[in-house]
Scaffold this motif. Sequence first.
Motif, mmCIF file in Angstrom:
data_model
loop_
_atom_site.group_PDB
_atom_site.id
_atom_site.type_symbol
_atom_site.label_atom_id
_atom_site.label_comp_id
_atom_site.label_asym_id
_atom_site.label_seq_id
_atom_site.Cartn_x
_atom_site.Cartn_y
_atom_site.Cartn_z
ATOM 1 N N VAL A 12 -98.141 16.484 -36.235
ATOM 2 C CA VAL A 12 -99.415 16.317 -35.538
ATOM 3 C C VAL A 12 -100.502 17.094 -36.260
ATOM 4 C CG1 VAL A 12 -100.664 16.814 -33.409
ATOM 5 C CG2 VAL A 12 -98.388 15.806 -33.305
ATOM 6 N N SER A 13 -100.222 18.313 -36.657
ATOM 7 C CA SER A 13 -101.214 19.136 -37.346
ATOM 8 C C SER A 13 -101.648 18.506 -38.657
ATOM 9 C CB SER A 13 -100.664 20.535 -37.628
ATOM 10 O OG SER A 13 -100.420 21.189 -36.418
ATOM 11 N N SER A 14 -100.692 17.952 -39.415
ATOM 12 C CA SER A 14 -101.082 17.364 -40.689
ATOM 13 C C SER A 14 -101.868 16.086 -40.473
ATOM 14 C CB SER A 14 -99.861 17.108 -41.577
ATOM 15 O OG SER A 14 -99.059 16.089 -41.029
ATOM 16 N N SER A 15 -101.561 15.311 -39.419
ATOM 17 C CA SER A 15 -102.347 14.102 -39.187
ATOM 18 C C SER A 15 -103.734 14.458 -38.671
ATOM 19 C CB SER A 15 -101.634 13.153 -38.219
ATOM 20 O OG SER A 15 -101.568 13.721 -36.938
ATOM 21 N N VAL A 16 -103.841 15.517 -37.883
ATOM 22 C CA VAL A 16 -105.153 15.963 -37.414
ATOM 23 C C VAL A 16 -105.971 16.469 -38.594
ATOM 24 C CG1 VAL A 16 -106.355 17.692 -36.030
ATOM 25 C CG2 VAL A 16 -104.413 16.469 -35.067
ATOM 26 N N ALA A 17 -105.339 17.209 -39.490
ATOM 27 C CA ALA A 17 -106.057 17.730 -40.653
ATOM 28 C C ALA A 17 -106.551 16.591 -41.545
ATOM 29 C CB ALA A 17 -105.151 18.664 -41.447
ATOM 30 N N LYS A 18 -105.811 15.469 -41.573
ATOM 31 C CA LYS A 18 -106.200 14.340 -42.407
ATOM 32 C C LYS A 18 -107.235 13.449 -41.728
ATOM 33 C CE LYS A 18 -101.793 14.140 -44.790
ATOM 34 N NZ LYS A 18 -100.561 13.403 -44.982
ATOM 35 N N ALA A 19 -107.423 13.605 -40.404
ATOM 36 C CA ALA A 19 -108.392 12.775 -39.689
ATOM 37 C C ALA A 19 -109.799 13.113 -40.168
ATOM 38 C CB ALA A 19 -108.282 13.009 -38.185
ATOM 39 N N PRO A 20 -110.647 12.092 -40.343
ATOM 40 C CA PRO A 20 -112.024 12.371 -40.770
ATOM 41 C C PRO A 20 -112.739 13.241 -39.748
ATOM 42 C CG PRO A 20 -111.527 10.016 -40.883
ATOM 43 C CD PRO A 20 -110.387 10.682 -40.190
ATOM 44 N N ALA A 21 -113.656 14.050 -40.233
ATOM 45 C CA ALA A 21 -114.404 14.960 -39.369
ATOM 46 C C ALA A 21 -115.295 14.202 -38.394
ATOM 47 C CB ALA A 21 -115.252 15.901 -40.221
ATOM 48 N N TRP A 22 -115.474 12.903 -38.598
ATOM 49 C CA TRP A 22 -116.423 12.151 -37.789
ATOM 50 C C TRP A 22 -115.797 11.396 -36.622
ATOM 51 C CZ3 TRP A 22 -116.371 10.681 -43.176
ATOM 52 C CH2 TRP A 22 -115.535 9.601 -43.466
ATOM 53 N N THR A 23 -114.513 11.563 -36.361
ATOM 54 C CA THR A 23 -113.862 10.813 -35.294
ATOM 55 C C THR A 23 -114.524 11.031 -33.941
ATOM 56 O OG1 THR A 23 -111.783 10.929 -36.500
ATOM 57 C CG2 THR A 23 -111.649 10.341 -34.176
ATOM 58 N N SER A 24 -114.795 12.274 -33.569
ATOM 59 C CA SER A 24 -115.433 12.529 -32.272
ATOM 60 C C SER A 24 -116.888 12.064 -32.272
ATOM 61 C CB SER A 24 -115.351 14.017 -31.904
ATOM 62 O OG SER A 24 -116.077 14.789 -32.819
ATOM 63 N N VAL A 25 -117.541 12.126 -33.421
ATOM 64 C CA VAL A 25 -118.920 11.655 -33.527
ATOM 65 C C VAL A 25 -118.966 10.154 -33.246
ATOM 66 C CG1 VAL A 25 -120.832 11.288 -35.144
ATOM 67 C CG2 VAL A 25 -119.626 13.458 -35.125
ATOM 68 N N ALA A 26 -118.000 9.428 -33.760
ATOM 69 C CA ALA A 26 -117.970 7.970 -33.576
ATOM 70 C C ALA A 26 -117.894 7.596 -32.095
ATOM 71 C CB ALA A 26 -116.788 7.363 -34.330
ATOM 72 N N ARG A 27 -117.100 8.315 -31.349
ATOM 73 C CA ARG A 27 -116.931 8.015 -29.911
ATOM 74 C C ARG A 27 -118.224 8.162 -29.130
ATOM 75 N NH1 ARG A 27 -112.367 11.277 -30.007
ATOM 76 N NH2 ARG A 27 -113.666 12.957 -29.271
ATOM 77 N N ASP A 28 -119.043 9.134 -29.512
ATOM 78 C CA ASP A 28 -120.201 9.500 -28.697
ATOM 79 C C ASP A 28 -121.548 9.047 -29.261
ATOM 80 O OD1 ASP A 28 -118.389 10.859 -27.036
ATOM 81 O OD2 ASP A 28 -118.535 12.659 -28.274
ATOM 82 N N SER A 29 -121.550 8.322 -30.358
ATOM 83 C CA SER A 29 -122.805 7.967 -31.012
ATOM 84 C C SER A 29 -123.147 6.491 -30.830
ATOM 85 C CB SER A 29 -122.720 8.275 -32.513
ATOM 86 O OG SER A 29 -122.511 9.652 -32.710
ATOM 87 N N ARG A 30 -124.424 6.201 -31.038
ATOM 88 C CA ARG A 30 -124.928 4.821 -31.013
ATOM 89 C C ARG A 30 -125.596 4.545 -32.357
ATOM 90 N NH1 ARG A 30 -125.411 1.867 -26.619
ATOM 91 N NH2 ARG A 30 -127.363 0.960 -27.347
ATOM 92 N N VAL A 31 -125.309 3.377 -32.908
ATOM 93 C CA VAL A 31 -125.829 3.004 -34.213
ATOM 94 C C VAL A 31 -126.504 1.638 -34.116
ATOM 95 C CG1 VAL A 31 -125.174 2.370 -36.581
ATOM 96 C CG2 VAL A 31 -124.122 4.352 -35.489
ATOM 97 N N ALA A 159 -120.897 2.610 -43.528
ATOM 98 C CA ALA A 159 -120.417 3.050 -42.215
ATOM 99 C C ALA A 159 -119.814 4.447 -42.311
ATOM 100 C CB ALA A 159 -119.393 2.065 -41.657
ATOM 101 N N GLN A 160 -119.026 4.680 -43.346
ATOM 102 C CA GLN A 160 -118.435 6.008 -43.533
ATOM 103 C C GLN A 160 -119.505 7.054 -43.816
ATOM 104 O OE1 GLN A 160 -115.519 5.280 -46.609
ATOM 105 N NE2 GLN A 160 -114.034 4.458 -45.153
ATOM 106 N N SER A 161 -120.489 6.697 -44.609
ATOM 107 C CA SER A 161 -121.596 7.625 -44.885
ATOM 108 C C SER A 161 -122.378 7.922 -43.618
ATOM 109 C CB SER A 161 -122.529 7.032 -45.943
ATOM 110 O OG SER A 161 -121.871 6.924 -47.166
ATOM 111 N N CYS A 162 -122.565 6.917 -42.801
ATOM 112 C CA CYS A 162 -123.277 7.078 -41.530
ATOM 113 C C CYS A 162 -122.553 8.085 -40.635
ATOM 114 C CB CYS A 162 -123.381 5.714 -40.854
ATOM 115 S SG CYS A 162 -124.150 5.739 -39.227
ATOM 116 N N LEU A 163 -121.251 7.902 -40.483
ATOM 117 C CA LEU A 163 -120.464 8.804 -39.640
ATOM 118 C C LEU A 163 -120.454 10.218 -40.215
ATOM 119 C CD1 LEU A 163 -117.563 6.359 -38.838
ATOM 120 C CD2 LEU A 163 -119.260 7.234 -37.205
ATOM 121 N N SER A 164 -120.339 10.303 -41.522
ATOM 122 C CA SER A 164 -120.341 11.617 -42.162
ATOM 123 C C SER A 164 -121.681 12.320 -41.978
ATOM 124 C CB SER A 164 -120.024 11.450 -43.654
ATOM 125 O OG SER A 164 -119.993 12.698 -44.290
#
Length: 176
Positions: A12-31, A159-164
């Motif tokens: 779990v820790s290694s998969s969390v570490a590999k998750a992009p930093a923008w996952t929570s941003v994606a859930r709460d943002s509007r584009v 899209a990836q640049s936007c989330l980042s």
Amino acid sequence: MNQTSTAIVSSVSSSVAKAPAWTSVARDSRVALICASWHTDVVHQARDAAVTELIEQGMPAAHIAHFDVPGAFEIPLMAKRLAQTGQFDAIIGCALVVNGGIYRHEFVSSAVIDGLMRVQLDTDVPVLSAVLTPRDFHEHADHLEFFRTHFVKKGVEVAQSCLSAMAQLQRVKSLA
């Protein structure tokens, strides 16, 4: 902790570490996505790929709004108006500005990119560009297929640049 529990936690820790930093941003943002109406068979490849990537990263489809404008030149004004609503955390513009042989494409593409930069600096809303100006574009099967495929790649990248960008701006905001 036993060996099985340790393995699960490590997994779990290694998969969390590999998750992009923008996952929570994606859930709460509007584009907002703005597309020029010229060459939609190519331009919509970027739009659709961007939407797919945003959704795959966790953004609800309902948080993605679509807007069409006549051409690339109109994208900055629409971006400004959308940014001023306060309803969007980022805006993406998509267009294909072609060389029609009269060098108009150079000032159109320059004006669009300069306009998008001005909008983001004036409104503090990230404005990203998938407005591309190929040096050589001819409306024959080979070029159309190449650019359709290329625009899919650019849609994912924007899209990836936007989330980042949104994630980094959130990080800076938390420092204040």
